[in-house]
Motif scaffolding. Structure first.
Motif, mmCIF file in Angstrom:
data_model
loop_
_atom_site.group_PDB
_atom_site.id
_atom_site.type_symbol
_atom_site.label_atom_id
_atom_site.label_comp_id
_atom_site.label_asym_id
_atom_site.label_seq_id
_atom_site.Cartn_x
_atom_site.Cartn_y
_atom_site.Cartn_z
ATOM 1 N N ARG A 1 -11.794 7.806 -8.182
ATOM 2 C CA ARG A 1 -11.370 9.215 -8.099
ATOM 3 C C ARG A 1 -10.337 9.380 -6.988
ATOM 4 N N ALA A 2 -9.187 9.945 -7.347
ATOM 5 C CA ALA A 2 -8.115 10.129 -6.358
ATOM 6 C C ALA A 2 -8.540 11.134 -5.300
ATOM 7 N N PHE A 3 -8.277 10.780 -4.038
ATOM 8 C CA PHE A 3 -8.514 11.749 -2.968
ATOM 9 C C PHE A 3 -7.220 12.145 -2.276
ATOM 10 N N ALA A 4 -6.119 11.442 -2.555
ATOM 11 C CA ALA A 4 -4.813 11.829 -2.024
ATOM 12 C C ALA A 4 -3.717 11.203 -2.873
ATOM 13 N N ILE A 5 -2.664 11.964 -3.082
ATOM 14 C CA ILE A 5 -1.447 11.464 -3.727
ATOM 15 C C ILE A 5 -0.299 11.935 -2.845
ATOM 16 N N GLU A 6 0.357 10.991 -2.194
ATOM 17 C CA GLU A 6 1.334 11.328 -1.164
ATOM 18 C C GLU A 6 2.599 10.496 -1.289
ATOM 19 N N ALA A 7 3.728 11.084 -0.901
ATOM 20 C CA ALA A 7 4.975 10.337 -0.751
ATOM 21 C C ALA A 7 4.904 9.655 0.613
ATOM 22 N N ILE A 8 4.886 8.333 0.611
ATOM 23 C CA ILE A 8 4.710 7.550 1.832
ATOM 24 C C ILE A 8 6.000 6.786 2.116
ATOM 25 N N PRO A 9 6.481 6.822 3.359
ATOM 26 C CA PRO A 9 7.652 6.001 3.689
ATOM 27 C C PRO A 9 7.338 4.519 3.424
ATOM 28 N N THR A 10 8.231 3.840 2.752
ATOM 29 C CA THR A 10 7.977 2.444 2.393
ATOM 30 C C THR A 10 7.848 1.552 3.637
ATOM 31 N N GLN A 11 8.375 1.985 4.760
ATOM 32 C CA GLN A 11 8.227 1.195 5.987
ATOM 33 C C GLN A 11 6.782 1.184 6.475
ATOM 34 N N TYR A 12 5.925 2.077 5.957
ATOM 35 C CA TYR A 12 4.508 2.138 6.318
ATOM 36 C C TYR A 12 3.632 1.376 5.324
ATOM 37 N N LEU A 13 4.236 0.672 4.361
ATOM 38 C CA LEU A 13 3.482 0.002 3.307
ATOM 39 C C LEU A 13 3.750 -1.499 3.293
ATOM 40 N N ILE A 14 2.693 -2.257 2.965
ATOM 41 C CA ILE A 14 2.853 -3.673 2.654
ATOM 42 C C ILE A 14 2.069 -3.930 1.369
ATOM 43 N N PRO A 15 2.475 -4.923 0.589
ATOM 44 C CA PRO A 15 1.730 -5.217 -0.641
ATOM 45 C C PRO A 15 0.369 -5.827 -0.312
ATOM 46 N N LEU A 16 -0.641 -5.506 -1.108
ATOM 47 C CA LEU A 16 -1.940 -6.152 -0.992
ATOM 48 C C LEU A 16 -1.831 -7.509 -1.669
ATOM 49 N N VAL A 17 -2.215 -8.565 -0.954
ATOM 50 C CA VAL A 17 -2.081 -9.926 -1.453
ATOM 51 C C VAL A 17 -3.460 -10.452 -1.821
ATOM 52 N N HIS A 18 -3.596 -10.996 -3.026
ATOM 53 C CA HIS A 18 -4.873 -11.495 -3.524
ATOM 54 C C HIS A 18 -4.973 -13.015 -3.549
ATOM 55 N N GLU A 19 -3.851 -13.691 -3.305
ATOM 56 C CA GLU A 19 -3.859 -15.150 -3.350
ATOM 57 C C GLU A 19 -2.800 -15.672 -2.389
ATOM 58 N N PRO A 20 -2.919 -16.909 -1.967
ATOM 59 C CA PRO A 20 -1.937 -17.447 -1.022
ATOM 60 C C PRO A 20 -0.559 -17.567 -1.660
ATOM 61 N N LEU A 21 0.446 -17.495 -0.808
ATOM 62 C CA LEU A 21 1.819 -17.634 -1.268
ATOM 63 C C LEU A 21 2.354 -19.004 -0.886
ATOM 64 N N GLU A 22 3.264 -19.515 -1.688
ATOM 65 C CA GLU A 22 3.971 -20.741 -1.316
ATOM 66 C C GLU A 22 4.882 -20.395 -0.115
ATOM 67 N N ILE A 23 5.137 -21.343 0.725
ATOM 68 C CA ILE A 23 5.959 -21.117 1.916
ATOM 69 C C ILE A 23 7.303 -20.490 1.546
ATOM 70 N N ASN A 24 7.969 -20.965 0.503
ATOM 71 C CA ASN A 24 9.272 -20.424 0.131
ATOM 72 C C ASN A 24 9.173 -19.093 -0.602
ATOM 73 N N ASP A 25 7.969 -18.553 -0.865
ATOM 74 C CA ASP A 25 7.807 -17.229 -1.478
ATOM 75 C C ASP A 25 7.725 -16.135 -0.432
ATOM 76 N N ILE A 26 7.585 -16.483 0.842
ATOM 77 C CA ILE A 26 7.431 -15.503 1.902
ATOM 78 C C ILE A 26 8.806 -14.951 2.256
ATOM 79 N N THR A 27 8.896 -13.610 2.245
ATOM 80 C CA THR A 27 10.146 -12.951 2.621
ATOM 81 C C THR A 27 9.882 -12.037 3.795
#
Length: 83
Positions: A56-82
């Motif tokens: 159930r949604a409790f908030a829907i907001e316009a968020i500055p992208t500088q305040y966000l990072i992707p949720l990571v579920h698995e390890p990344l290869e070294i050359n996939d890191i940016t």
């Protein structure tokens, strides 16, 4: 900056003020709060839905992208890191 897209799961890296979707009361979304991008980015902002454990949604907001990072579920290869 990450190339976010609709339906990406993201995490806040800074606390953010918001309005509770159901009650209209002011709330604070803490650092570490997870959400889903639900609409195309507008400039440097993404529309993010934050939901409880039941989905159930409790908030829907316009968020500055500088305040966000992707949720990571698995390890990344070294050359996939940016920076």
């Amino acid at each position: 900056m990450y190339p976010f897209k609709v339906l990406d799961v993201v995490v806040l890296i800074e606390p953010t003020n918001a309005t509770h979707y159901s009650t209209g009361k002011p709330i604070t979304l803490p650092r570490g709060c997870g959400g889903t991008i639900v609409d195309k980015m507008i400039g440097e902002f993404a529309l993010v839905e934050f939901a409880d454990r039941t989905g159930r949604a409790f908030a829907i907001e316009a968020i500055p992208t500088q305040y966000l990072i992707p949720l990571v579920h698995e390890p990344l290869e070294i050359n996939d890191i940016t920076a």
